[in-house]
Design an enzyme around this catalytic site. Structure first.
Site, PDB file in Angstrom:
ATOM      1  CG  ASN A   1      -1.506  -4.801   7.225  1.00  0.00           C
ATOM      2  OD1 ASN A   1      -0.903  -3.732   7.266  1.00  0.00           O
ATOM      3  ND2 ASN A   1      -0.911  -5.933   6.901  1.00  0.00           N
ATOM      4  CB  THR A   2      -1.734   0.100   6.592  1.00  0.00           C
ATOM      5  OG1 THR A   2      -1.316  -0.719   5.500  1.00  0.00           O
ATOM      6  CG2 THR A   2      -0.632   0.203   7.617  1.00  0.00           C
TER       7      THR A   2
ATOM      8  N   GLY B   1      -4.575  -0.974  15.352  1.00  0.00           N
ATOM      9  CA  GLY B   1      -4.964   0.182  14.561  1.00  0.00           C
ATOM     10  C   GLY B   1      -5.032   1.449  15.387  1.00  0.00           C
TER      11      GLY B   1
ATOM     12  CB  CYS C   1       1.630  -6.234   2.814  1.00  0.00           C
ATOM     13  SG  CYS C   1       2.650  -4.807   2.458  1.00  0.00           S
TER      14      CYS C   1
ATOM     15  CE  LYS D   1      -0.947  -6.461  10.786  1.00  0.00           C
ATOM     16  NZ  LYS D   1       0.392  -5.944  11.158  1.00  0.00           N
TER      17      LYS D   1
ATOM     18  CB  SER E   1       4.442  -7.318  11.922  1.00  0.00           C
ATOM     19  OG  SER E   1       5.423  -7.619  10.963  1.00  0.00           O
TER      20      SER E   1
ATOM     21  N   GLY F   1       1.443  -0.141  17.093  1.00  0.00           N
ATOM     22  CA  GLY F   1       2.275  -0.025  15.891  1.00  0.00           C
ATOM     23  C   GLY F   1       2.958   1.319  15.768  1.00  0.00           C
TER      24      GLY F   1
END
Lengths: 330, 289
Positions: free
Chosen positions: A202-203, A253, A140, A175, A31, A275
């Protein structure tokens, strides 16, 4: 890994079972790195992908954060986009129809400021043709309200999943954020609350500094690190999650090569999401799929499924036994 | 159509202080590209630097199948690019963005403003305008305002002489032409000579663009400003290259346009200039440390 004497011309079977979904291969796009698909159509056949995860959608349109929104770092980038998106209504009216015509599973990433918004969003997407699953974004790092607030507390994470679960019959992927002490706890809580699958990570929360202006390089001060730099963190998180829960897990990742993707599958992830690498090479997913096929041919493995979860953590020192004999140690 | 093409370096030469001209053999992209559009260049394999770098087309030659980029070495990405010799292979993506439009009114006068390496997308545009105006004998009514920090940053002036256009030079240190900012020279010259241009084209640092935009808006001059931003993909996916913009439907609301797909060429009235952040240039001595 099960050996198989397939003839050289045979095409290895890359398909994987991901919960209720059958994917033609495990390569999905993450995403926020692939727009709504159309941005990449000049560079690859979207129908070759395992699945497409669209840019995170909220109930109402969001303008996103002020610039600068991105900064490059060693083998990575930090972003603070702020979940800029067109909102669910525009998405359903003008973005989804194109994807519905394609033979590729579409996963809609959803995000809300409140539990109520998550629920309303899920209800709106429930029963819409051409949506294979929802990915719940509780991770996020770039928005004040909601976002990671939900993803760092097991109870809050579970509540988000519960309200979404009640609002839709669609398969749910949650996520996860790596910015927690024990990612396994969040994984356990969300699966218990009704999440069918998990995706991680996620980041990684990060920042960068400009020494000449003495300012942070991002207007949002902090952002999320992505790219090859975070792959080792993502592998570790994925393993921790796999040790805690038994549902299908999607590895994310720093995946940029077929080797990267296979590492997550060997760990036990049933699919991967690519990503940041899409930004660098818009047809990287095709190259990863072809590379996986080559790997199976070389290793003489007929089905990619046979590679999943083959990590051997017992036999780390194959010579240990012999060495012990040689030195006559117990 | 956007194309990813493996191209080879035809030649690379240093043309001014820290400024290089790179010629690429790019048959497919050269046939699709328009002036003012840009391309993304992967300066080397591997993960350092990770992202491609955006450059405007300096020259597009569809017949020869060649595109040129003119760039200044400002960081690690451009430094690696400056190390490429003839024959080196590069992977580029283009053409991207919207590009310049020829003036709707006119045909003259036309104003172009270039700050430093902002000259890059201007040269071929100026050639085209000069050709266009040659039959009416109005080539001198093309005014280029070309500013730099110091004279050695200017690309060689021969190119301008043959065009027959009017060039106004300025440098921050007074080593060539007007001493001071090029936008001040633009304002003073236009006021003194009572020129009312039918369009202003501009490319340069955002701080310069702000003053060009203000002048254009105050004087009712239609503008085409080629703006810059850090960007990751160039394709409209990462949303990293956002600029604060005016939403015509709701002027009070926060709104962003993206350099890669809504630009790089914008009208001055589209941008919320008071919200633009500018960073001072990194001193060259620190570029590689």
């Amino acid at each position: 890994m099960a050996q198989n004497s397939n003839a050289p011309g045979d095409t290895p079977d890359l398909s994987v079972q991901l919960g209720p979904l059958r994917l033609r291969n495990p390569v999905m796009v993450a995403s926020g790195t692939f727009g709504y698909g159309e941005e990449y159509e000049d560079f690859l056949d979207l129908e070759r992908l395992g699945a497409i995860v669209v840019k995170g959608i909220s109930l109402r349109p969001r303008p996103g954060n002020p610039p600068p929104r991105i900064v490059e770092t060693a083998a990575g980038m930090i972003n603070a986009i702020g979940l800029e998106n067109v909102g669910v209504d525009v998405f359903l009216k003008s973005k989804l129809p194109h994807l519905q015509r394609l033979q590729v599973p579409v996963v809609v990433n959803i995000f809300g400021n409140t539990l109520e918004e998550y629920a309303q969003l899920a209800a709106k997407l429930d029963g819409v043709p051409g949506i294979a699953a929802l990915e719940i974004n509780i991770s996020c790092p770039n928005v004040k309200e909601g976002g990671m607030v939900f993803g760092t507390d097991p109870l809050m994470a579970a509540r988000v999943v519960q309200v979404v679960r009640r609002a839709t019959a669609l398969p749910l992927i949650t996520k996860l954020t790596p910015n927690v002490t024990r990612i396994g706890d969040i994984a356990r809580a969300t699966v218990d609350a009704g999440s069918d699958m998990l995706s991680c990570i996620n980041t990684v929360a990060a920042m960068a500094v400009d020494i000449f202006s003495r300012r942070p390089k991002l207007a949002n001060v902090m952002g999320g690190l992505s790219g090859p730099a975070i792959k080792p963190i993502a592998l570790r998180c994925t393993l921790e999650v796999l040790r805690e829960v038994h549902c299908p897990v999607i590895g994310i990742g720093g995946i940029a090569t077929p080797t990267d993707a296979l590492e997550f599958l060997v760990l036990g992830a049933r699919a991967v999401q690519v990503g940041t690498a899409n930004f660098v090479n818009p047809s990287v997913t095709t190259e990863i799929i072809e590379g996986m096929e080559r790997f199976l041919r070389v290793e003489k493995i007929a089905r990619l499924e046979d590679c999943i979860g083959t990590l051997d953590t017992q036999c780390l020192f194959p010579f240990a036994e012999i060495a012990c004999e040689l030195t006559d140690l117990p | 159509m956007k194309i990813m093409e493996d191209v080879s370096v035809v030649s690379q030469e240093k043309v001014a202080f820290q400024t290089h001209l790179l010629r690429l053999s790019a048959g497919r992209i050269s046939r699709e590209a328009r002036l003012g559009q840009f391309l993304m260049v992967q300066v080397r394999d591997g993960t350092d630097p990770l992202l491609r770098r955006p450059f405007s087309f300096h020259r597009i030659d569809a017949e020869q199948g060649v595109v040129e980029i003119l760039y200044r070495v400002v960081g690690r990405g451009t430094w690696w690019l400056s190390q490429c010799d003839s024959g080196a292979r590069l992977r580029i993506i283009g053409p991207l963005g919207n590009g310049f439009q020829l003036p709707q009114c006119g045909p003259a006068p036309v104003v172009a403003v270039a700050g430093g390496i902002g000259i890059a997308p201007m040269m071929q545009l100026l050639e085209k305008l000069a050709q266009w105006l040659a039959p009416s004998g109005k080539t001198r009514e093309i005014h280029l305002f070309y500013g730099a920090r110091t004279a050695e940053e200017f690309i060689p002036g021969k190119a301008f002489d043959t065009l027959g256009i009017t060039v106004h030079w300025s440098t921050d240190d007074g080593s060539r032409g007007h001493e001071g900012f090029v936008t001040r020279l633009l304002e003073d010259t236009m006021r003194r000579e009572k020129i009312k241009p039918c369009v202003v084209y501009s490319c340069g640092p955002l701080a310069m663009q702000y003053h060009v935009a203000r002048w254009a808006l105050e004087n009712g001059v239609p503008s085409q400003l080629s703006l810059e931003s850090l960007m990751a993909c160039g394709l409209g996916a990462c949303l990293g290259c956002a600029l604060p913009a005016v939403n015509p439907a709701a002027p009070q609301e926060e709104h962003y346009l993206h350099v890669c797909k809504d630009g790089p060429v914008f009208k001055a009235e589209m941008i919320q200039w008071h919200k633009i952040q500018t960073h001072p240039a990194t001193p060259p001595i620190f570029l590689f440390s």
